[in-house]
Design an enzyme around this catalytic site. Structure first.
Site, mmCIF file in Angstrom:
data_model
loop_
_atom_site.group_PDB
_atom_site.id
_atom_site.type_symbol
_atom_site.label_atom_id
_atom_site.label_comp_id
_atom_site.label_asym_id
_atom_site.label_seq_id
_atom_site.Cartn_x
_atom_site.Cartn_y
_atom_site.Cartn_z
ATOM 1 N N ASP A 90 0.724 -0.837 -0.044
ATOM 2 C CA ASP A 90 0.095 -0.290 -0.118
ATOM 3 C C ASP A 90 1.189 1.509 0.324
ATOM 4 O OD1 ASP A 90 -2.294 1.887 1.057
ATOM 5 O OD2 ASP A 90 -2.815 0.122 0.577
ATOM 6 N N TYR A 93 6.229 5.891 3.278
ATOM 7 C CA TYR A 93 6.540 7.426 3.299
ATOM 8 C C TYR A 93 8.694 6.442 2.920
ATOM 9 C CZ TYR A 93 9.389 10.938 5.335
ATOM 10 O OH TYR A 93 10.321 11.914 5.625
ATOM 11 N N ALA A 159 9.427 -1.421 6.035
ATOM 12 C CA ALA A 159 8.354 -1.609 5.047
ATOM 13 C C ALA A 159 8.916 -2.756 3.980
ATOM 14 C CB ALA A 159 7.730 -0.108 4.425
ATOM 15 N N GLY A 161 8.074 -3.901 -0.222
ATOM 16 C CA GLY A 161 7.063 -4.171 -0.510
ATOM 17 C C GLY A 161 8.350 -4.409 -2.457
ATOM 18 N N GLY A 172 12.371 -3.342 -3.222
ATOM 19 C CA GLY A 172 12.616 -3.801 -2.482
ATOM 20 C C GLY A 172 12.299 -2.944 -0.709
ATOM 21 N N CYS A 190 1.143 1.800 5.068
ATOM 22 C CA CYS A 190 1.075 0.433 4.615
ATOM 23 C C CYS A 190 -0.427 -0.053 4.507
ATOM 24 C CB CYS A 190 1.823 -0.956 5.186
ATOM 25 S SG CYS A 190 2.916 -0.665 5.126
#
Length: 230
Positions: A90, A93, A159, A161, A172, A190
């Protein structure tokens, strides 16, 4: 081919870095297609990019725009940009003081299992944080690395992704080191409500040298993936 070319881009614009990733990603895919078509066996390269970005919010392809709590004018006032991008996950930042790692790997050189690849990325960060006396872990059903899992004080510190095609990866992880956490107040990170974010600086009550953290990340990455950086 377990050698990985390490490229540290320093502080670089998000879109410029994304475009650069796309070039490396597509070149690797094209080489794999050529090998298959012509029965050749050219070695596919692997890359690992380190970068810091100026303030930016990015929304993954399955993300919800409602998780960005700023309008265009407010983004400008914050000195931030916004992009919809082609990774999973999702909204998140990126900003100064955050270590971002973009492995562009041909997983045929390592392991052809996306789930395992994500768990390995998480493990790299978990092992790195352990060196600072922080017991990090995974939160079931929520990709990334967390502290205080299973308590009312669960907080996300990293985070993840990624995007993959033909077993080639891009995008990454983003580890909050000396990050200004106030920028996370402008999103639902997220898409997960009611959980906070944290950083190494917030947890240790001191700034941590980014280069020191990068060295630890590379050490654990090379061990887990049985890779050699060059």
């Amino acid at each position: 081919m377990k050698k990985i070319k390490l490229i540290d881009l320093g502080l670089k614009d998000y879109k410029e870095t994304w475009d650069y990733q796309e070039v490396l990603f597509q070149e690797t895919i094209d080489l794999k297609i050529e090998n298959r078509k012509n029965s050749t066996n050219y070695k596919t390269p692997n890359y690992f990019l380190f970068v810091e970005h100026p303030h930016v919010y990015t929304l993954g392809k399955s993300g919800d725009m409602n998780n960005l709590l700023l309008n265009e004018k407010q983004l400008t006032e914050k000195g931030a940009t916004f992009y919809k991008i082609n990774r999973g996950g999702d909204i998140t930042y990126h900003g100064p003081g955050q270590i971002i790692g973009y492995p562009i790997l041909d997983l045929d050189n390592f392991l052809t299992d996306i789930h395992k690849y994500l768990r390995f990325l998480e493990e790299v960060i978990i092992l790195t944080l352990d060196e600072y006396g922080l017991k990090a872990g995974r939160s079931e059903g929520e990709t990334g690395v967390w502290l205080g899992v299973g308590t009312p004080f669960a907080r996300k510190i990293c985070a993840l992704g990624v995007r993959t095609s033909r077993w080639v990866t891009m995008h990454g992880f983003a580890l909050n080191v000396n990050t200004n956490l106030g920028y996370f107040d402008n999103i639902i990170p997220c898409g997960i409500k009611g959980k906070s974010v944290t950083s190494l600086e917030a947890e240790l009550n001191m700034k941590v040298p980014l280069e020191e953290v990068k060295e630890k990340i590379l050490k654990h990455f090379s061990q887990l993936f049985e890779a050699e950086f060059e």
